[in-house]
Design a protein around this motif. Structure first.
Motif, short mmCIF file in Angstrom:
data_model
loop_
_atom_site.label_atom_id
_atom_site.label_comp_id
_atom_site.label_asym_id
_atom_site.label_seq_id
_atom_site.Cartn_x
_atom_site.Cartn_y
_atom_site.Cartn_z
N CYS A 7 0.82 -1.22 0.00
CA CYS A 7 0.00 0.00 0.00
C CYS A 7 0.85 1.27 0.00
O CYS A 7 0.34 2.35 0.32
N ARG A 8 2.13 1.15 -0.34
CA ARG A 8 3.02 2.32 -0.35
C ARG A 8 2.87 3.06 -1.69
O ARG A 8 3.63 2.85 -2.63
N VAL A 9 1.88 3.92 -1.76
CA VAL A 9 1.57 4.64 -3.00
C VAL A 9 2.59 5.75 -3.23
O VAL A 9 2.78 6.61 -2.36
N PRO A 10 3.28 5.79 -4.39
CA PRO A 10 4.29 6.81 -4.64
C PRO A 10 3.67 8.19 -4.85
O PRO A 10 2.62 8.33 -5.48
N LYS A 11 4.30 9.21 -4.30
CA LYS A 11 3.78 10.58 -4.42
C LYS A 11 4.06 11.19 -5.79
O LYS A 11 3.33 12.07 -6.24
N ASP A 12 5.14 10.75 -6.43
CA ASP A 12 5.56 11.40 -7.67
C ASP A 12 5.11 10.67 -8.93
O ASP A 12 5.54 10.98 -10.04
N ASP A 13 4.21 9.69 -8.79
CA ASP A 13 3.70 8.96 -9.94
C ASP A 13 2.35 9.56 -10.33
O ASP A 13 1.39 9.51 -9.57
N GLU A 14 2.27 10.15 -11.54
CA GLU A 14 1.07 10.83 -11.98
C GLU A 14 -0.15 9.91 -11.98
O GLU A 14 -1.27 10.34 -11.70
N ALA A 15 0.07 8.64 -12.26
CA ALA A 15 -1.04 7.68 -12.34
C ALA A 15 -1.72 7.48 -10.98
O ALA A 15 -2.90 7.11 -10.92
N PHE A 16 -0.97 7.71 -9.91
CA PHE A 16 -1.51 7.50 -8.56
C PHE A 16 -1.59 8.79 -7.76
O PHE A 16 -1.66 8.76 -6.54
#
Length: 324
Positions: A7-16
């Motif tokens: 569940c570690r969603v990346p902050k710099d990924d536009e898709a997320f």
């Protein structure tokens, strides 16, 4: 999580990006909830449990896990040494002494009726369950330096004083009921700061008892005492400095007007999550959508009435539309 295994969603990924922003709001609301405040997102115990079951870490720093680790260290220390008097220079558990010292300070704050977080309150209860004595340990660790002065200080925070403070809070709560006609103590009114924290902590301990856990603070006598004056342990405190249904309706109508203005300016209801100017409006919209979904599933929602649904529908709002 199904795609990446965590569940570690990346902050710099536009898709997320939207998911990352939502998680940020969830953690912010959870942190405020731990401090005994109301969060911008309505995090019920069911929602918190659901998020945790997914493996989402709600604390930005995992203080809950750290507290459990220190507790295990303390239990191991007692097993080896036969007592809880951890020296400052303990090489086996170098951070244990300072952790206990901080909790002793917070414990005495709680005894004075001051505001403490629910998470720390849970840690204090865990220490009491294993037999940790906040008064005795404090005296033993300090009496060489402070002598009888500490002993007197320890006596000031004993169970008798705790009972006196408890009765004082009950009287304050009764006066609040007489003045306002309810027990919904506001979170952000300075004059009710300590009373609000006391009410929330008692509700938390009552929930612990309902789950079959122990609570050294909320005895059956105290539950009966509060029940006798009509207090409802499941009633939420007020988020606003004023309280009651009238103020709630006024605030709700204000948010509808803000949403209409947004539609007039932008031509749609897709309120962005990452624009500071619309932060409150975005949370309000997503909360209403969440409550609408609960109603669709056959669950109850006292916040989103049929009148409110009609009012939003009349201005063209789509409850199933995602934010911008």
């Amino acid at each position: 999580k199904h795609q990446h295994g965590h569940c570690r969603v990346p902050k710099d990924d536009e898709a997320f990006r939207k998911l990352s922003t939502w998680i940020h709001h969830i953690r912010s609301s959870y942190a405020r909830l731990q401090r005994g405040e109301e969060g911008e997102i309505d995090l019920t115990e069911e929602r918190i449990a659901e998020l945790k079951s997914l493996g989402l870490r709600l604390s930005t720093v995992n203080s809950e896990a750290r507290g459990k680790r220190r507790l295990k260290e303390l239990i191991e220390f007692r097993r080896v040494h036969g007592h809880f008097h951890v020296p400052r220079n303990c090489t086996q558990f170098p951070r244990l002494s300072s952790w206990l010292a901080k909790l002793r300070i917070v414990y005495h704050k709680r005894q004075r009726g001051e505001d403490i977080s629910i998470l720390v309150d849970t840690q204090l209860s865990a220490l009491e369950k294993i037999g940790y004595d906040f008064h005795h340990s404090h005296v033993q660790n300090s009496q060489k330096r402070n002598g009888n002065r500490i002993r007197k200080r320890g006596q000031q925070c004993g169970p008798d004083l705790d009972g006196v403070r408890w009765n004082q809070r009950v009287q304050e709560l009764q006066k609040f009921k007489e003045k306002h006609g309810h027990f919904k103590v506001p979170a952000n009114a300075e004059e009710y700061k300590y009373l609000y924290s006391w009410v929330r902590n008692n509700q938390h301990h009552y929930n612990m008892l309902e789950k079959g856990e122990k609570s050294s603070r909320l005895t059956s006598e105290r539950i009966s005492q509060l029940a006798a004056i009509g207090f409802d342990f499941n009633e939420r405190c007020s988020k606003h400095s004023g309280s009651g249904p009238h103020l709630d309706n006024v605030r709700w109508n204000q948010m509808v007007q803000e949403l209409q203005k947004f539609k007039e300016e932008h031509g749609h209801f897709k309120v962005p999550a990452d624009v500071e100017a619309y932060k409150t409006l975005y949370s309000w919209v997503t909360n209403n959508q969440s409550h609408y979904n609960r109603l669709q599933k056959g669950e109850k929602s006292p916040r989103l009435t049929s009148e409110r649904i009609s009012k939003l529908t009349e201005i063209g709002f789509d409850f199933n539309q995602r934010g911008g």
